[in-house]
Scaffold this active site. Structure first.
Site, mmCIF file in Angstrom:
data_model
loop_
_atom_site.group_PDB
_atom_site.id
_atom_site.type_symbol
_atom_site.label_atom_id
_atom_site.label_comp_id
_atom_site.label_asym_id
_atom_site.label_seq_id
_atom_site.Cartn_x
_atom_site.Cartn_y
_atom_site.Cartn_z
ATOM 1 N N THR A 20 2.711 4.543 -1.775
ATOM 2 C CA THR A 20 2.838 5.386 -0.770
ATOM 3 C C THR A 20 2.279 5.092 0.375
ATOM 4 O O THR A 20 2.089 6.057 1.358
ATOM 5 C CB THR A 20 2.303 6.690 -1.284
ATOM 6 O OG1 THR A 20 0.947 6.754 -1.452
ATOM 7 C CG2 THR A 20 2.990 7.195 -2.582
ATOM 8 N N ASP A 59 0.510 5.437 -6.410
ATOM 9 C CA ASP A 59 -0.527 4.636 -5.940
ATOM 10 C C ASP A 59 -0.649 5.235 -4.381
ATOM 11 O O ASP A 59 0.131 5.066 -3.716
ATOM 12 C CB ASP A 59 -0.339 3.228 -5.915
ATOM 13 C CG ASP A 59 -1.395 2.451 -5.420
ATOM 14 O OD1 ASP A 59 -2.538 2.371 -6.188
ATOM 15 O OD2 ASP A 59 -0.965 1.989 -4.393
ATOM 16 N N TYR A 64 -4.203 4.561 3.644
ATOM 17 C CA TYR A 64 -2.866 4.628 3.996
ATOM 18 C C TYR A 64 -2.607 5.977 4.822
ATOM 19 O O TYR A 64 -1.764 6.755 4.591
ATOM 20 C CB TYR A 64 -2.020 4.971 2.781
ATOM 21 C CG TYR A 64 -2.100 3.951 1.677
ATOM 22 C CD1 TYR A 64 -2.615 2.537 2.050
ATOM 23 C CD2 TYR A 64 -1.930 3.898 0.104
ATOM 24 C CE1 TYR A 64 -2.718 1.657 1.042
ATOM 25 C CE2 TYR A 64 -1.668 2.929 -0.479
ATOM 26 C CZ TYR A 64 -2.217 1.450 -0.001
ATOM 27 O OH TYR A 64 -2.407 0.511 -0.905
#
Ligand SMILES: NC(=O)c1ccc[n+]([C@@H]2O[C@H](COP(=O)([O-])OP(=O)(O)OC[C@H]3O[C@@H](n4cnc5c(N)ncnc54)[C@H](OP(=O)(O)O)[C@@H]3O)[C@@H](O)[C@H]2O)c1
Length: 253
Positions: A20, A59, A64
């Site tokens: 992700t 994940d 991120y």
């Protein structure tokens, strides 16, 4: 999608997982083309389709961008069906990455991840290696991870590594390792097989060379067919690609 058990953790997970990065960050990433971060509706459609296809590993990482926070909302009501993998050690603040592998930094990071993910525990936390820490992880860091596990905040621990040497150095203390394998990069194949033999769960990142590979289907089949591999975590924001990747792993199985 078929499921496998993640090493000795006892956690069953789909052989294809969802990465992700692209749900939360589009700067300082190494994909072949620029992209817009999906809207809430688009992200919900992607995750809904992944669910329908039987994908149950997702994940994420503090590095991120808004990924964890968005998953907190997107997985609401569905939390129990997902194996959530997050990381610690790399932070992303004001558009820049920063590393903090201290015990207190790692604890703070995991506790923040739980708040962002709106949950009281995650299945897997991996140290988000900078390529160096994995070669000589300090005792204090391992102990802090073990403590988080005892407290029930984390079910399994390990490292997302960047080298064969790093993976070897971390293997004995890890429940799970995240390593790289794709058609153009086979250097870690032996260490992946070794992890499998030793009962360490193996998640694969960059199975499609972050989108730079030539034949995604063939690379993915090779990856999930490699001994030791539990699950390939493929990053996609395209429902069509997700479906194609699922078909590829089904054909292999
Ligand atoms: N250090 C670390 O811990 C680390 C580092 C890197 C990655 N990861 C994790 O591993 C995941 C996967 O790695 P990654 O995202 O770097 O690379 P990847 O999974 O090898 O490739 C993702 C790229 O391939 C494209 N793609 C996916 N399926 C495709 C298909 N069927 N046909 C053509 N293109 C396709 C995606 O674009 P579309 O969106 O257009 O499908 C995306 O740009 C990440 O999302 C992250 O969760 C961890």
């Amino acid at each position: 999608v078929i499921r496998r058990v993640l090493g000795k953790t006892g956690i069953a997970c789909s052989v294809l997982g969802l990465g992700t990065v692209k749900l939360g960050r589009n700067t300082g990433v190494k994909y072949p083309a620029g992209f817009e971060i999906p809207s809430d509706d688009e992200a919900a459609r992607l995750i809904g389709r992944a669910s329908e296809l039987g994908i149950d590993v997702i994940d994420t990482a503090p590095a991120y961008g808004t990924s964890e926070e968005r998953l907190g909302k997107l997985l609401k009501g569905e939390r129990e069906r997902w194996t959530i993998v997050t990381k610690c050690g790399e932070l992303f603040e004001d558009g820049v990455s920063r590393f903090d592998f201290s015990a207190s930094g790692v604890r703070g990071s995991v506790e923040r991840s739980l708040r962002r993910l709106e949950t009281d525990r995650v299945e897997v936390v991996l140290v988000h290696s900078d390529g160096e820490v994995e070669k000589q992880m300090g005792e204090e860091l391992w102990e802090e991870l073990a403590r988080l596990k005892r407290e029930g905040k984390v079910r399994a621990i390990g490292v997302s590594t960047k080298s064969v040497e790093g993976a070897r150095a971390c293997m004995a203390r890890s429940d799970v390792l995240m390593m790289t394998l794709n058609a153009g990069y086979l250097d870690e194949r032996e260490v992946i097989e070794e992890a499998g033999r030793r009962g360490v769960g193996v998640l694969i990142k960059k199975a499609l060379a972050s989108g730079h590979g030539k034949d995604p289907g063939a690379s993915l089949k090779m990856v999930v067919g490699t001994s030791g591999v539990t699950s390939a975590i493929v990053g996609t924001i395209s429902v069509g690609h997700l479906e194609g990747n699922c078909r590829a792993v089904e054909e292999k199985a």
